[in-house]
Design an enzyme around this catalytic site. Structure first.
Site, PDB file in Angstrom:
ATOM      1  N   CYS A 119       0.829  -1.200   0.000  1.00 56.59           N
ATOM      2  CA  CYS A 119       0.000   0.000   0.000  1.00 56.59           C
ATOM      3  C   CYS A 119       0.874   1.265   0.000  1.00 56.59           C
ATOM      4  CB  CYS A 119      -0.940  -0.059   1.205  1.00 56.59           C
ATOM      5  SG  CYS A 119      -2.436   0.924   1.023  1.00 56.59           S
ATOM      6  N   HIS A 120       0.746   2.116   1.020  1.00 56.98           N
ATOM      7  CA  HIS A 120       1.517   3.358   1.078  1.00 56.98           C
ATOM      8  C   HIS A 120       2.964   3.147   1.504  1.00 56.98           C
ATOM      9  CE1 HIS A 120      -2.543   4.970   0.902  1.00 56.98           C
ATOM     10  NE2 HIS A 120      -2.057   6.175   0.713  1.00 56.98           N
ATOM     11  N   GLY A 121       3.357   1.901   1.785  1.00 60.24           N
ATOM     12  CA  GLY A 121       4.750   1.612   2.126  1.00 60.24           C
ATOM     13  C   GLY A 121       5.711   2.044   1.029  1.00 60.24           C
ATOM     14  N   GLN A 123       5.765   4.760  -0.463  1.00 52.41           N
ATOM     15  CA  GLN A 123       6.190   6.147  -0.247  1.00 52.41           C
ATOM     16  C   GLN A 123       7.551   6.191   0.438  1.00 52.41           C
ATOM     17  OE1 GLN A 123       2.697   7.545   1.989  1.00 52.41           O
ATOM     18  NE2 GLN A 123       2.274   8.952   0.316  1.00 52.41           N
TER      19      GLN A 123
END
Length: 199
Positions: A119-121, A123
């Protein structure tokens, strides 16, 4: 074969499933998982958020469980770990501002140790500048950052995962079965299913 020692980078409002499920599942198969957060010690908690997909233009967000850290950020030595896990949620967007966190992520990338991000990992991976030339999945809203970091954004189904060398990524928690299965392969973990015979 003995289990691996895995580092998990978390922070307040990490996604509930994305921290709880891999933390428990990786221990279940015999690995040691140390979950750490900058400025917090073992025994302290981070708050989590539940991200859900309910037909809105983006995910909804609700309060999740409190997650108890089992290691202290200031005491870890990245070279002592075999692999890294980066859950998603809101935490990666501000964890990437911490220079020590960036250095830790770069250590795992530069030493070609297994890295699993969901997911947002991504980033955090993009901010650490470790995605150049890689194929990487992430939550679709993070795709511009993945592409700007020099990676090939993998637009895959929400329950799929992708492997590129030591890197295992997925769009969101519905991918947990595939994401964790692929990460276990990269770790070299073999699970055998024994047939029971009646006496």
């Amino acid at each position: 074969m003995s289990g691996k020692k895995i580092l998990m980078l978390v922070g307040d409002f990490v996604e509930d499933y994305e921290v709880m499920v891999p933390f428990q599942a990786l221990q279940m198969v015999g690995h040691t998982v140390d979950a750490v957060c900058p400025d917090k010690k073992a025994g302290e908690k981070v708050r989590t958020a539940v991200h859900d997909f309910e037909g809105d233009q983006t995910y909804s967000e609700k309060p999740g469980h409190n997650f108890t850290l089992n290691a202290s950020f200031d005491e870890i030595q990245p070279q002592e770990y075999d692999a890294l896990v980066i859950p998603g949620g809101r935490a990666p967007e501000y964890l990437r501002l911490n220079t020590t966190v960036i250095t830790i992520v770069q250590h795992f990338a530069q030493t070609h140790k297994p890295i699993a991000a969901i997911c947002h990992g991504a980033q955090l991976l993009a901010a650490a500048d470790v995605l150049k030339g890689k194929r990487c999945s992430a939550y679709p809203a993070c795709s511009p950052e993945v592409r700007l970091s020099g990676a090939d954004y993998a637009d895959i189904a929400v329950d799929e995962a992708i492997v590129d060398g030591n890197l295992v990524t997925a769009p969101a928690w519905p991918a947990h079965p595939r994401w964790l299965a692929e990460f276990l392969k990269v770790l070299g973990t073999k699970i055998e299913h024994l047939e029971l015979t009646s006496v």
